[in-house]
Scaffold this active site. Structure first.
Site, PDB file in Angstrom:
ATOM      1  N   CYS A 141       3.346   7.214   5.655  1.00  0.00           N
ATOM      2  CA  CYS A 141       4.076   5.947   5.665  1.00  0.00           C
ATOM      3  C   CYS A 141       5.233   5.736   5.076  1.00  0.00           C
ATOM      4  CB  CYS A 141       2.883   4.778   5.201  1.00  0.00           C
ATOM      5  SG  CYS A 141       3.317   3.138   5.569  1.00  0.00           S
ATOM      6  N   GLU A 181      16.487   1.715   5.194  1.00  0.00           N
ATOM      7  CA  GLU A 181      15.849   0.881   5.178  1.00  0.00           C
ATOM      8  C   GLU A 181      16.141  -0.038   3.802  1.00  0.00           C
ATOM      9  OE1 GLU A 181      11.955  -0.060   6.456  1.00  0.00           O
ATOM     10  OE2 GLU A 181      12.016   1.607   8.131  1.00  0.00           O
ATOM     11  N   GLU A 207      -1.177   7.518  10.265  1.00  0.00           N
ATOM     12  CA  GLU A 207      -1.669   7.511   9.048  1.00  0.00           C
ATOM     13  C   GLU A 207      -2.861   8.679   9.197  1.00  0.00           C
ATOM     14  OE1 GLU A 207      -2.483   4.368   6.510  1.00  0.00           O
ATOM     15  OE2 GLU A 207      -4.293   5.382   5.706  1.00  0.00           O
ATOM     16  N   HIS A 266       0.350   6.250  -0.537  1.00  0.00           N
ATOM     17  CA  HIS A 266      -0.255   5.007  -1.596  1.00  0.00           C
ATOM     18  C   HIS A 266      -0.308   5.514  -2.984  1.00  0.00           C
ATOM     19  CE1 HIS A 266      -1.117   3.839   2.557  1.00  0.00           C
ATOM     20  NE2 HIS A 266      -0.698   2.722   2.159  1.00  0.00           N
ATOM     21  N   ASN A 310      -4.602  -9.072   7.200  1.00  0.00           N
ATOM     22  CA  ASN A 310      -3.703  -8.246   6.554  1.00  0.00           C
ATOM     23  C   ASN A 310      -4.065  -8.009   5.190  1.00  0.00           C
ATOM     24  OD1 ASN A 310      -1.418  -6.748   6.020  1.00  0.00           O
ATOM     25  ND2 ASN A 310      -0.100  -8.370   5.940  1.00  0.00           N
TER      26      ASN A 310
HETATM   27  N1  GLN Z   1       9.355   1.754   8.982  1.00  0.00           N
HETATM   28  C1  GLN Z   1       8.560   1.202   8.010  1.00  0.00           C
HETATM   29  C2  GLN Z   1       8.691   1.874   6.534  1.00  0.00           C
HETATM   30  O1  GLN Z   1       8.809   2.918   6.557  1.00  0.00           O
HETATM   31  C3  GLN Z   1       7.027   1.350   8.265  1.00  0.00           C
HETATM   32  C4  GLN Z   1       6.301   0.707   7.288  1.00  0.00           C
HETATM   33  C5  GLN Z   1       4.897   0.608   7.829  1.00  0.00           C
HETATM   34  O2  GLN Z   1       4.182   1.330   8.546  1.00  0.00           O
HETATM   35  N2  GLN Z   1       4.081  -0.448   7.186  1.00  0.00           N
HETATM   36  O3  GLN Z   1       8.614   1.209   5.558  1.00  0.00           O
HETATM   37 ZN    ZN Z   2       2.748   2.876   7.634  1.00  0.00          ZN
END
Ligand code: GLN
Ligand code: ZN
Length: 783
Positions: free
Chosen positions: A758, A516, A697, A726, A122
Site C-alpha cells: 500500500c 503525493e 495487498e 502497516h 471504513n
Molecule cells: N495511492 C494511495 C497511496 O499510496 C493509495 C492508498 C490506499 O490504497 N489506501 O497512498
Molecule cells: Zn492500499
C-alpha cells in the site's frame, strides 16, 4: 411463559467514539509509542476522556449508557485479550500494554494480526487468530474496571461486549479449523463474564452480534440458538440486550426472539451505511415502514410485527443513523416508533449502530455555510435527536414542538437547495452511451504499452504516497494559517516531489510516482477540488488504531471545474525519463470514504464522480503521462452484507471504474490498487475492472489472493504486495525474495509486478528507503 421487561430504558446509543473530541487519545497513544509518555499518563488520558464523555451522555438525557466501547486500539483486539486469545507470538511480551500494541502493530520481530474492514464500514479491526490450541481464559478486568468507573460516577452503565458468534465468525481459523468450531470452549467464558457483570451491579449487558445481519447457514443459526439459550438460562446475570446492526437480521430475528433474552437492538436505518446505496429507492431507505423495501435496507416495523415473541421484549429501535451525518427526519422516525409501540414489550430509542463511525460534534464546524450545517447531525446532535424522539414518544410531540419545527425547516431547506443539481453534468452523463465504459481488448493494449514503456521483467514500483514528513505537514499548516503564500507552498511541494523522484532513481525503481506530498488524504484532496462536496474542520473519525480520517460530505452533483493533479504529476515527469504514474482516486473509494447524499441512488452519484476522474485521466495523458493509476482500495468495503444485493452493487461499481478509466488511448497503461485483503467475493469484479495492472495487498494474507485471481481467470498484470506497510518493520531481502518466488508459482513473470502492499505515507523515511532498497535488490535477484 411471559417475561415482563424488567427495568427497561428509553434512550440510548449503541456505542461511542473514543479518539477524543480533539483526537486526544490519538496523540497520547502516539506519544506513548514514541516513548514520550509512560503507560500511567496514557491511562490517565483514557480515563479523563471516558469521564467527560460519560458525564456528557448522562447530561444529554440518556438513561442507559454503553460502557466498554472505549479502546486503545480496537474492540476485536480487546475481545481477544478478554478471552485469552492473543497469538502465542506475543504472549511472551511481559508488559500487558506492549503486548497489546505488539498484536496490533507488530514489532521488529513479531508480525501483527491481520487487519480488515469491520462489515461494510471504513473502520478496520484486527483479526483474532483462533487455532485448535487457543486456550480460552477470561480476563475481564478492562470491562469490569470501566464498569466500576462509570458506576462510581453515577452513570446508568450498560456494559458492551462483542458476542461469541460475531467474535468467532470474524476471526481467522488456524491449522484448518473453523473458529466457530471452538464455540463450546468459548461459551463458558461468556457465562462467567455475565456472572461477574451481575455481581458488579450491571442490570443490562449489551452483546453485539452484527454477524446476525449477514447470511447465516442453518448450522450457524443453530449455534446462535444454542448460545443464547445457554446464556439466557443463567440464573445470575444482567438482562441481555443482543444488538444487531448494519442491516436486517432476517431469519435470525424470530430465532433470537425465542431465546429468552430480554432485549434486541435493531437497525431501522440501513442495510448499507444508512443511505440509498443499494436499495435504489432512497425515499424508503430511511426509517422505512414499507415491507416491500429491497433487501439491503434496514429492519422494518413489519419485520417486528411479524415476530410475536417481541411483545414481551425491549426493542431498542435504531432510528437515528449511526453511520451517516444527515439530520434525522423526526416525523418519519416518530411514525415508525409509534407503530413499533404496538409490537414491542417496551421500546427504547437509539442510534442504528455505534457512533464510532461519525464525528463527535458539529460544535467545531463554525466555518460551514449555515444552510449546509443545518442539514447535519454529528454524534452529539444524534444523541440529542435520540433524546427528543424518546421524549416525544412518551410525552407526545407537543413536548418537542420547537425542535420539531427547526428540524422540518432544515429538511425543507435541504431538498429545495439549488446546489443539489447541475444540469450540464446530468446531460453529459445521459449522452454517454455504453461504449463509453469499454476499452479495446487487453492483448491489444498490452502490445502497445510494452512497446511504449519498455520495462524490465518484474517491474518495481510503489503505490503512490511517500512519507508525509513533518516538513510537509508544517507547510500545510503554515499555508492554512496564512504564514506562507500559495506560491511558497507550491515551491515546498515541488521540492518534496524532486526529493522523492531523486530517491526513486537512486533506489533503481522502474515506474516512479510523485509521492503525493500535496495530498492530505486521497479522497479529501479530490473532494476539495470538486463541486458538490464540502469539508469539515474537525469531523474526525477513527479508521484504525490511531489513524483518523476526516471524510468530506458529498451533498450535491459532482462537477470538475479544472484539472486537479496534472501540474504536480507533470512536474515529477519533467524530472525523469522513467515513466511517472499519475495517481487518482476511483469513484467507489471516493464515495466509500465520504459521507454521501442519501437523496439519490449511490450508483447515480458514482457515475458523476467517475466522469470527473475520466476527465482527469485524459488531461494527464495529454500532458505526457504514460501510466495512470486509479486507486479503488474500498471496492470490497461497500460490498453489501447480503448475497442477494451483491451483484447489483458490483455491477455499478465496476461500471463506474470503467467509465473513469476508458477515456484514455490504448497505449496509456491503467493501473489500479486494492487493499485490505479478503478479496474472495470481489475477485470476479477485480478482473472485470479490466485495469492493465492491479496492485493488491497480499503480504499480510501471504499471497493467497493470487490463487484466487487465477481461479477467477484473471490474466492481466498484477503486483501482489511483497511487504506489509502497516508496521514499521523493514522486510529483509530474503523475505521479499521468498514472497516473489511464491508469487511466481501462481503468476508468470511477464505479468508480475513488484511493489509494497500500500502507500507509504504513514511510514518514516528511513524505514521506507531501507525497505524499498531490499525490495529492488530482491526483484533484481529473482529476475
Ligand atoms: N495511492 C494511495 C497511496 O499510496 C493509495 C492508498 C490506499 O490504497 N489506501 O497512498
Ligand atoms: Zn492500499
Amino acid at each position: 411463559m411471559t417475561v415482563t421487561v424488567h427495568n427497561p430504558f428509553t434512550a440510548t446509543v449503541l456505542g461511542i467514539p473514543r479518539i477524543g473530541p480533539r483526537r486526544e487519545l490519538k496523540r497520547a497513544t502516539e506519544s506513548y509509542w514514541a516513548g514520550r509518555i509512560d503507560a500511567a499518563a496514557l491511562h490517565a488520558t483514557g480515563r479523563e476522556l471516558r469521564t467527560r464523555q460519560l458525564t456528557d451522555l448522562v447530561a444529554a438525557g440518556l438513561d442507559s449508557v454503553p460502557v466498554g466501547t472505549f479502546s486503545y486500539y480496537d474492540q476485536m483486539l480487546d475481545t481477544a485479550v478478554m478471552v485469552g486469545a492473543l497469538p502465542p507470538r506475543v504472549t511472551g511480551i511481559a508488559d500487558p500494554l506492549d503486548r497489546y500494541f505488539a498484536a496490533a502493530r507488530g514489532t521488529d520481530t513479531v508480525e501483527p494480526l491481520e487487519m480488515t474492514k469491520w462489515f461494510d464500514t471504513n473502520y478496520h479491526y484486527l483479526v483474532p487468530e483462533i487455532g485448535p490450541d487457543t486456550a480460552f481464559t477470561l480476563h475481564a478486568d478492562k470491562l469490569l474496571d470501566e464498569l466500576r468507573e462509570a458506576r462510581d460516577l453515577g452513570v446508568p452503565a450498560r456494559p458492551v461486549v462483542i458476542g461469541p458468534l460475531t467474535f468467532l465468525k470474524l476471526s481467522k481459523g488456524l491449522d484448518g479449523i473453523a473458529p466457530l468450531d471452538r464455540l463450546t470452549d468459548l461459551l463458558p467464558l461468556y457465562r462467567d463474564l455475565l456472572g461477574l457483570l451481575a455481581a458488579a451491579g450491571a442490570d443490562w449487558v449489551q452483546i453485539d452480534e452484527p454477524a446476525l445481519v449477514t447470511d447465516l447457514t442453518d448450522a450457524e443459526l443453530a449455534l446462535m440458538r444454542r448460545t443464547y439459550a445457554d446464556l439466557a438460562g443463567l440464573s445470575q446475570r444482567p438482562a441481555i440486550l443482543v444488538a444487531t446492526y448494519f442491516g436486517r437480521p432476517g431469519a435470525a430475528l424470530p430465532a433470537l426472539a425465542d431465546m429468552g433474552v430480554e432485549g434486541i437492538a435493531l437497525d431501522f436505518v440501513s442495510g448499507n451505511s444508512g443511505d440509498a446505496r443499494h436499495s435504489g429507492n432512497p425515499g424508503d431507505a430511511q426509517h422505512s415502514g414499507n415491507p416491500g423495501d429491497a433487501q439491503g435496507s434496514g429492519t422494518t416495523v413489519a419485520d417486528v410485527a411479524a415476530v410475536p415473541a417481541l411483545a414481551d421484549k425491549l426493542v431498542v429501535a435504531g432510528v437515528v443513523d449511526g453511520r451517516n451525518i444527515w439530520r434525522t427526519d423526526l416525523d418519519r422516525a416518530l411514525a415508525s416508533l409509534g407503530t413499533l409501540l404496538g409490537s414491542a414489550g417496551a421500546l427504547a430509542v437509539s442510534t442504528s449502530s455505534s457512533l464510532l463511525h461519525v464525528p463527535y460534534s458539529l460544535e467545531g464546524e463554525t466555518e460551514l455555510d449555515p444552510a449546509l450545517r443545518s442539514w447535519l447531525a454529528f454524534g452529539e446532535e444524534k444523541i440529542a435527536e435520540v433524546r427528543l424522539l424518546a421524549t416525544a414518544l412518551h410525552e407526545g410531540t407537543d413536548a418537542i414542538a420547537g425542535e420539531l419545527s427547526t428540524a422540518r425547516a432544515a429538511l425543507a431547506s435541504r431538498s429545495a437547495d439549488p446546489r443539489l443539481r447541475d444540469e450540464a453534468v446530468r446531460a453529459r452523463l445521459a449522452a454517454l452511451g455504453d461504449d463509453a465504459a469499454r476499452r479495446s481488448p487487453a492483448e491489444e493494449r498490452r502490445a502497445l504499452q510494452r512497446e511504449r514503456l519498455r520495462l524490465p521483467l518484474l517491474p518495481t514500483t510503489t503505490i503512490g504516497s511517500y512519507p508525509q514528513t513533518s516538513a510537509i505537514r508544517q507547510a500545510r499548516a503554515a499555508l492554512r494559517k496564512g504564514e506562507i503564500t500559495a506560491a511558497q507552498y507550491d515551491e515546498r511541494m515541488r521540492s518534496e516531489i524532486a526529493d522523492v523522484v531523486a530517491l526513486q532513481e537512486k533506489l533503481g525503481l522502474d515506474v516512479l510516482v510523485h509521492g503525493e506530498p500535496e495530498r492530505n488524504d486521497m479522497v479529501q484532496y479530490f473532494a476539495e477540488q470538486l463541486d458538490g462536496f464540502f469539508a469539515t474542520a474537525n469531523g474526525w473519525v477513527q479508521s484504525y488504531g490511531t489513524r483518523c480520517v476526516r471524510p468530506p460530505i458529498l451533498y450535491g452533483d459532482v462537477v470538475r471545474r479544472a484539472p486537479m493533479t496534472v501540474e504536480w504529476i507533470g512536474y515529477a515527469q519533467s524530472l525523469t525519463d522513467k515513466p511517472v504514474k499519475g495517481m487518482l482516486t476511483g469513484p467507489v473509494t471516493i464515495l466509500a470514504w465520504s459521507f454521501v447524499r442519501d437523496d439519490q441512488p449511490l450508483a447515480d452519484t458514482a457515475r458523476q464522480v467517475a466522469l470527473a476522474i475520466r476527465d482527469e485521466t485524459v488531461d494527464l495523458q495529454d500532458a505526457g503521462i504514460r501510466i495512470v493509476q486509479v486507486d479503488e482500495p474500498a471496492l470490497r468495503e461497500l460490498l453489501p452484507l447480503r448475497a442477494n444485493a451483491k451483484q447489483a452493487y458490483l455491477d455499478w461499481a465496476v461500471t463506474a471504474f470503467r467509465l473513469a478509466t476508458s477515456g484514455v488511448s490504448d497505449a496509456t497503461q491503467i493501473h489500479t490498487h486494492l487493499c485490505y485483503s479478503e478479496f474472495g467475493e470481489v475477485i470476479g469484479a477485480i478482473a472485470d475492472l479490466d485495469a492493465d495492472v492491479t496492485s493488491i495487498e497480499a503480504a499480510r494474507s501471504h499471497m493467497e489472493v493470487l490463487d484466487d485471481l487465477n481461479a477467477a481467470g484473471f490474466h492481466l498484470g498484477v503486483g501482489p504486495g511483497v511487504y506489509d506497510i502497516h508496521s514499521p518493520r523493514v522486510p529483509s531481502v530474503e523475505e521479499i525474495t521468498a514472497s516473489l518466488r511464491s508469487a511466481l508459482k501462481a503468476v508468470p513473470a511477464e505479468r508480475l509486478w513488484v511493489n509494497p502492499d500500500c502507500g507509504l505515507k504513514t511510514r518514516g523515511p528511513a524505514e521506507v528507503e531501507a525497505s524499498l532498497h531490499n525490495m529492488v535488490t530482491a526483484a533484481r535477484a529473482v529476475r
